[in-house]
Design a protein around this motif. Structure first.
Motif, mmCIF file in Angstrom:
data_model
loop_
_atom_site.group_PDB
_atom_site.id
_atom_site.type_symbol
_atom_site.label_atom_id
_atom_site.label_comp_id
_atom_site.label_asym_id
_atom_site.label_seq_id
_atom_site.Cartn_x
_atom_site.Cartn_y
_atom_site.Cartn_z
ATOM 1 N N VAL A 125 -31.626 -63.738 -4.424
ATOM 2 C CA VAL A 125 -30.208 -63.589 -4.092
ATOM 3 C C VAL A 125 -30.074 -62.759 -2.818
ATOM 4 O O VAL A 125 -30.672 -61.675 -2.705
ATOM 5 C CB VAL A 125 -29.427 -62.905 -5.243
ATOM 6 N N VAL A 126 -29.316 -63.255 -1.860
ATOM 7 C CA VAL A 126 -28.978 -62.475 -0.668
ATOM 8 C C VAL A 126 -27.457 -62.447 -0.529
ATOM 9 O O VAL A 126 -26.770 -63.375 -0.974
ATOM 10 C CB VAL A 126 -29.623 -63.048 0.612
ATOM 11 N N CYS A 127 -26.955 -61.382 0.084
ATOM 12 C CA CYS A 127 -25.502 -61.203 0.188
ATOM 13 C C CYS A 127 -25.150 -60.591 1.540
ATOM 14 O O CYS A 127 -25.884 -59.747 2.070
ATOM 15 C CB CYS A 127 -25.016 -60.293 -0.944
ATOM 16 N N GLU A 128 -24.029 -61.025 2.087
ATOM 17 C CA GLU A 128 -23.470 -60.419 3.293
ATOM 18 C C GLU A 128 -21.961 -60.303 3.131
ATOM 19 O O GLU A 128 -21.349 -61.113 2.421
ATOM 20 C CB GLU A 128 -23.791 -61.266 4.532
ATOM 21 N N ARG A 129 -21.413 -59.305 3.804
ATOM 22 C CA ARG A 129 -19.962 -59.196 3.837
ATOM 23 C C ARG A 129 -19.467 -60.027 5.011
ATOM 24 O O ARG A 129 -19.922 -59.852 6.138
ATOM 25 C CB ARG A 129 -19.509 -57.751 3.982
ATOM 26 N N CYS A 130 -18.565 -60.942 4.748
ATOM 27 C CA CYS A 130 -18.094 -61.872 5.771
ATOM 28 C C CYS A 130 -16.903 -61.236 6.487
ATOM 29 O O CYS A 130 -15.835 -61.055 5.900
ATOM 30 C CB CYS A 130 -17.705 -63.193 5.131
ATOM 31 N N GLN A 131 -17.107 -60.892 7.769
ATOM 32 C CA GLN A 131 -16.035 -60.290 8.541
ATOM 33 C C GLN A 131 -15.067 -61.375 9.013
ATOM 34 O O GLN A 131 -15.331 -62.570 8.908
ATOM 35 C CB GLN A 131 -16.627 -59.557 9.740
ATOM 36 N N GLU A 132 -13.940 -60.937 9.582
ATOM 37 C CA GLU A 132 -12.996 -61.900 10.156
ATOM 38 C C GLU A 132 -13.722 -62.740 11.206
ATOM 39 O O GLU A 132 -14.420 -62.206 12.068
ATOM 40 C CB GLU A 132 -11.816 -61.166 10.797
ATOM 41 N N ARG A 133 -13.594 -64.062 11.141
ATOM 42 C CA ARG A 133 -14.290 -64.958 12.064
ATOM 43 C C ARG A 133 -13.657 -64.892 13.453
ATOM 44 O O ARG A 133 -12.458 -64.669 13.601
ATOM 45 C CB ARG A 133 -14.199 -66.414 11.602
#
Length: 570
Positions: free
Chosen positions: A556-564
């Motif tokens: 499992v990998v995770c990232e916080r998705c910032q405003e594109r």
């Protein structure tokens, strides 16, 4: 030429012949039985393999007053000497114990009384016969008037044999269909010992001490141990699914199925029929389940595009498989996985059990699964050890269904760990999610076919993860939802109106490929802008997850998705 009707659910030989239903000729059983019969003959086969129809055929052949034209053109009609000597020459008692059921012993005994009374009523002419003394008619009269006692029930078949012998001056042929059903029902409802005692008396007097008996034929699913209800019976000839003799007389052979498909212009469906309903091995014969073949053929007549169904499995519950899976330890779970993948498992099999024995050990359950048709053999036994396999796709489906039910029941019991599992997604804790998923994967029984395409495996893990996440009832969880430039595997709208979760699931062919698969999952989320739907709903705090599986391992990998921005995406 007009096609014959297909006999779905019809087990009466006379009705099939007179109403011109399609019939696959099994009258060779009569020839083989007469050429090599014992005093008491027991045939054990799984349910829905033609036992009752064959018993009805025997009745119609042997019984005095038989309509001999029913057998015109059938295999037995070519045995002129046997037909001349035996056809229509004997009084026949025919009972089926299929309906002997009840929540307690009194109800079951009442059902048995009604069955015996119905058969006795066929012979009311005995009451007015001068060949029979009045005192010999008393038990018969008590049965007809519903005044019989337990002792009367035990002696009923022997008594009826005696009266018929006096009336016709011929010994009696006794046919008992589904002889073991009362024991199965009694075990389920808690009055097993009482039923054993009753049947031991009934069978003992009818089969062991009955001087008026020509021969008897019994059918059932299990070969109940002789010590249980056939104590002292030395004239017992058992024919089971491992015996070569009579191996083609129950169920359809491949040649018979091919002929059926040809007769109904369905040759192109033979591959599907074989995949779903073939695979049983009785003696040296390769056997199809007749119930399934007839049902599916009839369905195809109405709809040429009809999909195959689990007809045999759906005719009764599958508690036996459920009990087996519930009792499975880690070793047995691994063996079940191998069976589902098409491998053979070597097991020592007991062919004679009492109904109160299967649950006493997992080894006994293996034996019962074999004798009742959920498993079949692929090789001859050596010292009682058989190579067992799942016979076909239909039975494989029931194993998968019961495994899935078992798995979700176990997950429902883990309420606290499942809450922590879901919270880990909100907290952006890939290590916690990965640890819990690996524990779950290690505990579960895999139902994946090792030969399935990778995208099918991915669908399985997608569904598994979806089911686990739905334990959080306050989340809106969307599967394959349109978002951005495609369809995201899983979108989650938690209670927090600012939060959002995007999950992309991948399958890796090896554990070494898990990390690369996770990276590909995150890249796909970014490039296809799967977070867009959540953004449009005002959710600004979006976590994106790439989760890759390889058999019983995951990453499992995770990232916080910032405003594109318009070029780079997340």
């Amino acid at each position: 030429m007009q096609r014959k009707k297909l006999p779905v659910g019809i087990e009466d030989f006379e009705e099939i012949c007179k109403e011109d239903f399609y019939y696959i000729d099994k009258t060779g059983l009569i020839r083989d039985l007469l050429n090599n019969w014992g005093k008491v003959n027991l045939f054990t086969r799984p349910r829905r393999f033609g036992k009752t129809l064959n018993m009805s055929m025997l009745k119609n052949f042997f019984e005095i007053g038989a309509d001999k034209t029913l057998f015109n053109g059938l295999t037995i009609s070519r045995e002129t000497a046997l037909c001349e000597k035996y056809m229509g020459k004997y009084p026949v008692i025919f009972i089926s114990l299929k309906g002997v059921d009840g929540l307690n012993f009194e109800e079951a005994c009442g059902a048995l009384r009604r069955i015996i009374r119905a058969e006795a009523s066929r012979f009311r002419m005995l009451l007015s016969s001068e060949k029979i003394a009045d005192e010999d008619k008393q038990l018969f009269l008590r049965i007809l008037q519903e005044k019989d006692t337990f002792d009367d029930v035990r002696d009923s078949l022997r008594m009826l044999s005696s009266l018929l012998n006096q009336y016709f001056s011929e010994k009696v042929i006794l046919l008992i269909d589904e002889y073991d059903v009362p024991l199965d029902k009694a075990f389920q409802h808690g009055y097993y010992e009482e039923m054993v005692s009753l049947l031991r008396g009934l069978f003992g007097q009818a089969l062991k001490t009955n001087e008026f008996l020509q021969f008897a034929v019994l059918t059932g699913c299990l070969r109940v141990s002789k010590e249980s209800i056939f104590t002292g019976l030395n004239n017992f000839d058992v024919n089971s699914i491992v015996d070569v003799e009579h191996d083609e007389h129950f169920g359809f052979t491949e040649a018979e199925v091919l002929k059926l498909m040809e007769d109904y212009d369905m040759e192109e469906k033979t591959g599907i029929v074989k995949e779903w309903y073939d695979g049983y091995h009785f003696g040296n014969a390769d056997i199809y389940c007749p119930w399934d073949v007839i049902r599916y053929t009839k369905k195809l007549l109405a709809d040429p595009h009809a999909e195959p169904e689990a007809f045999w499995i759906n005719t009764s519950g599958n508690d036996l498989v459920k009990r087996f899976i519930d009792k499975a330890d880690k070793t047995t779970q691994n063996e079940i996985e191998r069976l589902i993948a098409g491998e053979a498992i070597e097991k020592k099999v007991r062919l004679d059990l009492t109904y109160n024995e299967p649950d006493s050990s997992i080894d006994n359950l293996w034996s019962v699964l074999f004798t009742t048709g959920y498993l079949t053999q692929t090789g001859r036994a050596i010292n009682g050890v058989y190579k067992l396999v799942i016979p076909n796709r239909e039975v494989r489906e029931v194993f998968i269904l019961q495994i899935q039910e078992w798995f979700w029941e176990r997950m429902a019991d883990d309420e606290k760990p499942m809450r922590e599992f879901c919270r880990a997604f909100l907290k952006g804790d890939p290590e916690g999610i990965q640890k819990r998923l690996n524990i779950i994967l290690n505990r579960m029984i895999s139902v994946l076919d090792a030969k399935a395409p990778d995208d099918k495996k991915e669908n399985f893990y997608h569904g598994l993860l979806l089911g686990l996440l739905r334990s959080e009832v306050n989340w809106l969880i969307l599967s394959n939802a349109e978002s951005g430039d495609g369809f995201s595997d899983i979108l989650i709208e938690p209670e927090d109106p600012d939060a959002g979760i995007v999950i992309e699931v991948k399958y890796a062919s090896s554990v070494a490929g898990l990390e690369k698969a996770c990276e590909e999952a995150l890249r796909q989320i970014r490039e296809k802008r799967y977070d867009e739907r959540l953004r449009n709903d005002g959710r600004t705090d979006v976590l994106i997850y790439g989760i890759a599986f390889s058999r019983k391992r995951c990453k499992v990998v995770c990232e916080r998705c910032q405003e594109r921005d318009k070029v780079l995406g997340c």
